[in-house]
Design an enzyme around this catalytic site. Structure first.
Site, PDB file in Angstrom:
ATOM      1  N   GLU A 111      15.399  83.489  40.217  1.00 11.92           N
ATOM      2  CA  GLU A 111      16.832  83.717  40.411  1.00 11.92           C
ATOM      3  C   GLU A 111      17.427  82.575  41.218  1.00 11.92           C
ATOM      4  O   GLU A 111      16.732  81.935  41.997  1.00 11.92           O
ATOM      5  CB  GLU A 111      17.063  85.009  41.213  1.00 11.92           C
ATOM      6  N   LYS A 113      19.294  81.113  44.280  1.00 10.49           N
ATOM      7  CA  LYS A 113      19.443  81.584  45.658  1.00 10.49           C
ATOM      8  C   LYS A 113      20.881  81.306  46.077  1.00 10.49           C
ATOM      9  O   LYS A 113      21.264  80.174  46.372  1.00 10.49           O
ATOM     10  CB  LYS A 113      18.456  80.871  46.578  1.00 10.49           C
ATOM     11  N   ASP A 115      24.165  80.985  48.119  1.00 11.85           N
ATOM     12  CA  ASP A 115      24.374  80.642  49.523  1.00 11.85           C
ATOM     13  C   ASP A 115      25.536  81.444  50.097  1.00 11.85           C
ATOM     14  O   ASP A 115      26.671  81.000  50.151  1.00 11.85           O
ATOM     15  CB  ASP A 115      24.634  79.140  49.655  1.00 11.85           C
ATOM     16  N   TYR A 220      20.967  91.598  43.906  1.00 12.16           N
ATOM     17  CA  TYR A 220      19.659  91.047  43.537  1.00 12.16           C
ATOM     18  C   TYR A 220      18.469  91.940  43.887  1.00 12.16           C
ATOM     19  O   TYR A 220      17.323  91.526  43.742  1.00 12.16           O
ATOM     20  CB  TYR A 220      19.456  89.655  44.131  1.00 12.16           C
ATOM     21  N   LYS A 308      13.640  75.900  48.616  1.00 14.81           N
ATOM     22  CA  LYS A 308      14.879  75.329  49.152  1.00 14.81           C
ATOM     23  C   LYS A 308      15.112  73.923  48.611  1.00 14.81           C
ATOM     24  O   LYS A 308      14.219  73.078  48.672  1.00 14.81           O
ATOM     25  CB  LYS A 308      14.795  75.244  50.687  1.00 14.81           C
ATOM     26  N   CYS A 402      49.294  54.079  70.076  1.00 18.97           N
ATOM     27  CA  CYS A 402      49.445  54.810  68.815  1.00 18.97           C
ATOM     28  C   CYS A 402      49.749  53.839  67.667  1.00 18.97           C
ATOM     29  O   CYS A 402      50.663  53.024  67.774  1.00 18.97           O
ATOM     30  CB  CYS A 402      50.575  55.826  68.958  1.00 18.97           C
ATOM     31  N   CYS A 405      53.595  54.544  66.638  1.00 17.07           N
ATOM     32  CA  CYS A 405      54.767  54.327  67.494  1.00 17.07           C
ATOM     33  C   CYS A 405      54.464  53.412  68.673  1.00 17.07           C
ATOM     34  O   CYS A 405      55.340  53.119  69.474  1.00 17.07           O
ATOM     35  CB  CYS A 405      55.306  55.657  68.001  1.00 17.07           C
ATOM     36  N   CYS A 420      48.548  61.045  71.015  1.00 19.93           N
ATOM     37  CA  CYS A 420      49.811  60.362  71.234  1.00 19.93           C
ATOM     38  C   CYS A 420      50.765  61.438  71.728  1.00 19.93           C
ATOM     39  O   CYS A 420      50.967  62.446  71.066  1.00 19.93           O
ATOM     40  CB  CYS A 420      50.330  59.769  69.928  1.00 19.93           C
ATOM     41  N   CYS A 425      57.316  60.261  68.156  1.00 20.08           N
ATOM     42  CA  CYS A 425      56.402  59.480  67.306  1.00 20.08           C
ATOM     43  C   CYS A 425      56.650  59.815  65.838  1.00 20.08           C
ATOM     44  O   CYS A 425      56.567  60.982  65.436  1.00 20.08           O
ATOM     45  CB  CYS A 425      54.959  59.796  67.682  1.00 20.08           C
TER      46      CYS A 425
HETATM   47  S1  IVH Z   1      15.767  88.450  47.620  1.00 24.66           S
HETATM   48  C1  IVH Z   1      13.222  90.308  51.343  1.00 24.66           C
HETATM   49  N1  IVH Z   1      17.283  87.099  45.962  1.00 24.66           N
HETATM   50  O1  IVH Z   1      18.294  84.547  50.768  1.00 24.66           O
HETATM   51  C2  IVH Z   1      14.479  89.576  51.097  1.00 24.66           C
HETATM   52  N2  IVH Z   1      17.614  86.806  48.294  1.00 24.66           N
HETATM   53  O2  IVH Z   1      15.762  84.853  53.159  1.00 24.66           O
HETATM   54  C3  IVH Z   1      14.848  89.703  49.671  1.00 24.66           C
HETATM   55  N3  IVH Z   1      19.438  85.301  48.862  1.00 24.66           N
HETATM   56  O3  IVH Z   1      18.552  86.974  53.227  1.00 24.66           O
HETATM   57  C4  IVH Z   1      15.871  88.736  49.320  1.00 24.66           C
HETATM   58  N4  IVH Z   1      20.040  84.844  46.804  1.00 24.66           N
HETATM   59  O4  IVH Z   1      20.519  86.727  51.749  1.00 24.66           O
HETATM   60  C5  IVH Z   1      16.988  87.357  47.253  1.00 24.66           C
HETATM   61  N5  IVH Z   1      18.591  86.007  44.398  1.00 24.66           N
HETATM   62  C6  IVH Z   1      18.291  86.263  45.662  1.00 24.66           C
HETATM   63  C7  IVH Z   1      18.999  85.679  46.724  1.00 24.66           C
HETATM   64  C8  IVH Z   1      18.621  85.966  48.039  1.00 24.66           C
HETATM   65  C9  IVH Z   1      20.303  84.623  48.075  1.00 24.66           C
HETATM   66  C10 IVH Z   1      19.416  85.262  50.334  1.00 24.66           C
HETATM   67  C11 IVH Z   1      19.332  86.602  51.010  1.00 24.66           C
HETATM   68  C12 IVH Z   1      18.175  86.539  51.959  1.00 24.66           C
HETATM   69  C13 IVH Z   1      17.816  85.082  51.967  1.00 24.66           C
HETATM   70  C14 IVH Z   1      16.329  84.893  51.921  1.00 24.66           C
END
Ligand code: IVH
Length: 666
Positions: A111, A113, A115, A220, A308, A402, A405, A420, A425
């Site tokens: 999946e 991740k 943000d 998720y 990551k 500045c 001015c 300034c 100005c």
């Molecule tokens: S599963 C046991 N799936 O990433 C934790 N996390 O440390 C299960 N996150 O705090 C998380 N996308 O906020 C999962 N597709 C995804 C995610 C996801 C973002 C975040 C989540 C979690 C951190 C992982």
């Protein structure tokens, strides 16, 4: 009543279907106008008959009143975090570990991740009853009213099931950019990245603010649930989707580690094409039975890992340093860069924030530097590549005067910024005019930065009062200004004359007087003439006006120039009058509810909630959404539930509706 109830139900169903098609499936069934028509019909019916408001009514999405603070929520199953992988090698290790612990060959789900921040949604019998933040994993905060403003989050599931869904709330790149543009316009601090912006939005005590932020969510994972017959994570995702919960479509079931790594590589390359930020890939063992066998370490599950992405960094050259002068005179140095591609866009400028930062990093013109986008959005200089110094680089000296001015710059007390302080100005005045016209101030459409710059340069406008003397003839002479735009702009300026006082007051850009303070001052004084006569003692008596603000108002109106400016604004026809709801200061201070925090709960039969709230506020009270130790009084209508219980257990005074009516009559 039966017929009305029927219609309310019909409208709820229609709006739910249209909303789901629009927000979750992205395939609108009807135009916005049609949607709004149904919504308005429902709003009107609910206002007349508050008892008909269903708990999942779409009208509940607009945000409720400001709450006192968030209640704590204990997660029955803790919300853990994931351990990280930073390379393909780490991923292969993860796979080896798993194969060593279980007998079968695992299938993985990959999946994106997202943000954002982790949130838990609790549905009881299909109705969303609670939204909570992760907090420290064990205890989070109840943010239900804010969660309800997120359009993709269904207030009701397809079936009457009880389950907890977990997912990520995020802000799209587009909404983030819009938010920061608005903040820049108001000279407010910018949000560093969409994640911070989303977190900040969910923390708002005023859910109307959260509602305006356009947050979104992907679900998720399953928390506690009473749903039977789900044996794998991929099945849970399908189930969520069937129930109307938003799931991410870029999810892939992989039967080997090669496929997983291919997915990771694919998204490392494509991530910037997405309309939202991702910071990695999450890999999960699919079968629940295998997940159970693998179990957990103290902090995270063994059956999942987060890969990551490395932050993208790029080398380029600093070809110059520019200075910008803000409305309040703050001088900000900006690095001019040889154009470079970073995380999907061309970067040519990076803020250097202030002189200290230039010193600290020893940044010189001509230096080769590493740049990256903070939170992948705002470009910043990470550092200088000293090995590439040729000796021809030029150290940067901040000017003493500045650039606009030429008056001497000062460093105010503990501030790092240079300022300034010349009130005349031209750069500041220009920024000030632009601020005056901006959306949250006078909201004069068509008066953007470029137009203001030209008006100023051509000496058509020297201060804001001159805006009101502009003619179509003046405007058509400007670059890129046709007859139509010129006419529209003159009309927009004209109609801003009747704006309520708080817009003018905020538009003046007085230090420490933001939108909210401007509103409070206008509600109290009703007219500029009265405000200008106010003294400090009087000002600080006003709830929410602090000493800093009071001083700032006094100092501002002590200036002869300021008084003359207001005079000129009157001459050109500005009303300078408050046109909003009038709240009488004396009643506020001595009213029945002065200084009290009141919570309304249950069904009121003779007053609508809105009416009750307005009456309480007009008598000096504050109406909060939830009961806490700070609550002074709870007004409980029919069928009051947990809030009344809590009030009783905390020993808080409670009234029924009749007592409220009797007291109001007195
Ligand atoms: S599963 C046991 N799936 O990433 C934790 N996390 O440390 C299960 N996150 O705090 C998380 N996308 O906020 C999962 N597709 C995804 C995610 C996801 C973002 C975040 C989540 C979690 C951190 C992982």
């Amino acid at each position: 009543m039966d017929k009305l109830e029927q219609r309310v139900k019909e409208l709820n169903k229609l709006l739910y279907d249209y909303g789901y098609a629009y927000y979750t499936l992205d395939t609108p069934l009807v135009s916005d106008a049609v949607y709004d028509q149904y919504l308005n019909e429902l709003i009107a019916l609910e206002e007349q008959h508050p008892s008909l408001v269903l708990p999942d009514s779409p009208t509940q999405r607009v945000g409720a009143s400001v709450s006192e603070g968030f209640q704590k929520v204990t997660h029955t199953t803790p919300m853990l975090s994931l351990s990280n992988a930073f390379s393909e090698e780490d991923l292969l290790d993860f796979d080896r570990r798993i194969r060593g612990m279980i007998d079968e060959t695992p299938t993985y789900v990959c999946e994106l991740k997202i943000d954002g921040l982790a949130v838990s949604l609790l549905y009881e019998d299909g109705i969303l009853v609670r939204g909570a933040t992760r907090g420290d994993g064990t205890t989070g905060e109840d943010i239900t009213t804010n969660i309800k403003t997120i359009r993709v989050v269904p207030l009701r599931l397809k079936d009457n099931v009880t389950l907890e869904a977990r997912g990520e709330v995020y802000m799209s790149k587009a909404s983030f950019q819009k938010l920061n543009e608005e903040r820049a316009e108001r000279e407010e601090e910018l949000a560093a990245n969409p994640r911070n912006a989303a977190a900040g939005s969910l923390r708002q005590l005023d859910s109307k603010i959260a509602a305006s932020r356009n947050l979104s969510m992907f679900v998720y994972g399953m928390g506690d649930s009473e749903v039977q017959n789900i044996d794998a994570h991929s099945e849970a995702l399908n189930y969520f989707s069937v129930q109307g919960l938003p799931t991410n479509k870029e999810t892939r079931v992989c039967s080997s580690m090669e496929e997983v790594i291919a997915f990771v590589q694919e998204w490392t390359a494509k991530r910037t094409d997405l309309p939202y930020e991702i910071d990695g890939i999450v890999i999960k063992v699919d079968e629940y039975a295998q997940q159970e066998e693998l179990g957990f370490t103290a902090k995270s599950p063994r059956f999942a890992i987060a890969y990551k992405f490395p932050a993208e960094e790029v080398v380029t050259t600093i070809i110059g340093i520019d200075l910008t002068i803000g409305r309040t005179g703050v001088i900000t140095p900006t690095a001019i860069l040889e154009p470079a591609q970073v995380a999907g866009s061309t970067v040519q400028r990076a803020s250097l924030h202030n002189e200290d930062l230039i010193r600290e990093k020893d940044i010189r013109i001509g230096d080769r530097v590493i740049i990256r986008k903070a939170g992948d959005i705002i470009p910043e200089v990470v550092g200088v590549i000293l090995e590439e110094r040729k000796g021809t680089e030029i150290p940067y000296e901040m000017p003493t005067n500045c650039p606009a001015c030429d008056s001497e710059l000062v460093r105010i007390e503990e501030e790092v910024a240079l300022r300034c302080v010349n009130p005349t100005c031209p750069a500041q005045i220009q920024e000030g005019i632009y601020h005056f016209a901006s959306r949250n101030a006078m909201n004069i459409e068509g008066l953007g930065e470029k137009v203001v710059e030209q008006l100023f340069r051509e000496q058509l406008v020297k201060d804001i009062s001159d805006l009101y003397k502009l003619t179509v003839d003046d405007l058509v002479k400007l670059e890129r200004m046709g007859l139509k735009s010129a006419t529209n702009l003159v009309e927009a300026i004209e109609s801003s004359k009747t704006n309520s006082m708080e817009r003018v007051l905020f538009g003046l850009g007085i230090r420490h007087i933001g939108e909210k303070a401007a509103k409070i001052l206008s509600e109290t004084y009703h007219h500029f003439d009265a405000l200008m006569l106010a003294n400090k003692e009087e000002l600080i008596q006003i709830f929410e006006i602090g000493e800093k603000m009071a001083d700032s108002i006094i100092t501002y109106f002590e200036q002869e120039e300021a008084v003359q400016l207001i005079e000129r604004l009157k001459e050109v026809g500005l009303a300078l009058q408050y046109t909003g709801k009038i709240v009488d200061a004396a009643t506020l201070e001595n009213g029945l509810f002065a200084g009290k925090t009141v919570v309304l709960t249950g069904k009121l039969t003779q007053l609508t909630r809105q009416e009750a709230k307005e009456q309480i506020e007009a008598l000096g009270g504050k109406v909060a959404g939830s009961v806490s130790k700070k609550t002074d009084l709870v007004i409980a209508g029919e069928e009051a539930g947990s809030k009344l219980e809590k009030a009783t257990s905390l020993g808080i005074e409670t009234w029924d509706e009749q007592k409220l009516l009797d007291q109001l009559a007195e």
